[in-house]
Write a protein that holds these residues in place. Structure first.
Motif, PDB file in Angstrom:
ATOM      1  N   THR A 173     140.166 164.013 -42.560  1.00  0.00           N
ATOM      2  CA  THR A 173     138.772 164.201 -42.172  1.00  0.00           C
ATOM      3  C   THR A 173     138.104 165.048 -43.252  1.00  0.00           C
ATOM      4  N   THR A 193     139.825 160.724 -34.855  1.00  0.00           N
ATOM      5  CA  THR A 193     138.856 160.186 -35.797  1.00  0.00           C
ATOM      6  C   THR A 193     139.157 160.680 -37.202  1.00  0.00           C
ATOM      7  N   ALA A 194     139.308 159.741 -38.132  1.00  0.00           N
ATOM      8  CA  ALA A 194     139.669 160.089 -39.510  1.00  0.00           C
ATOM      9  C   ALA A 194     139.717 158.811 -40.338  1.00  0.00           C
ATOM     10  N   THR A 235     137.237 155.570 -35.857  1.00  0.00           N
ATOM     11  CA  THR A 235     136.296 156.436 -35.165  1.00  0.00           C
ATOM     12  C   THR A 235     136.497 156.272 -33.657  1.00  0.00           C
TER      13      THR A 235
END
Length: 121
Positions: free
Chosen positions: A38, A88-89, A118
């Motif tokens: 991230t 998320t990443a 996501t």
């Protein structure tokens, strides 16, 4: 030249599932791993699999993510279930010609371009 092509990323609701694929050129590599990153953070180990089938997984995803491989297709998969917003990443596939037990991204020689995952809450 080694090519790694990731696919399967996208937008999913929390609690949902996605399956990422990493297709590699040439013969299967002894070690293939998934990492994620991230913005502003270091690349984080997710899971790895050896050509023998041995796997190891980060505690943060254990029980939810499963890594597997199909040597006939030179493809490694990451099945992600019960996704959370913190998953998320950008997810990266990495390979190495050695049998690696390390979780450090610095040890892996070959990297894909990444695929965005996501998870909406």
């Amino acid at each position: 030249q080694v090519q790694l092509i990731e696919s399967g990323g996208g937008l999913v609701q929390a609690g949902g599932s996605l399956r990422l694929s990493c297709a590699t050129s040439g013969r299967p590599f002894p070690t293939t791993a998934w990492f994620r990153q991230t913005p502003g953070k270091e690349r984080e180990f997710v899971a790895a699999i050896w050509s023998t089938g041995y796997t190891f997984t980060a505690d943060s995803v254990k029980g939810r993510f499963t890594i597997s491989r199909d040597n006939t297709k030179n493809t490694v998969y990451l099945q992600m279930n019960s996704l959370k917003s913190e998953d998320t990443a950008v997810y990266y596939c990495a390979t190495d010609p050695r049998l690696l037990g390390t979780r450090s991204p610095r040890e892996y020689q070959n990297w894909g371009q990444g695929t965005q995952v996501t998870v909406s809450s």
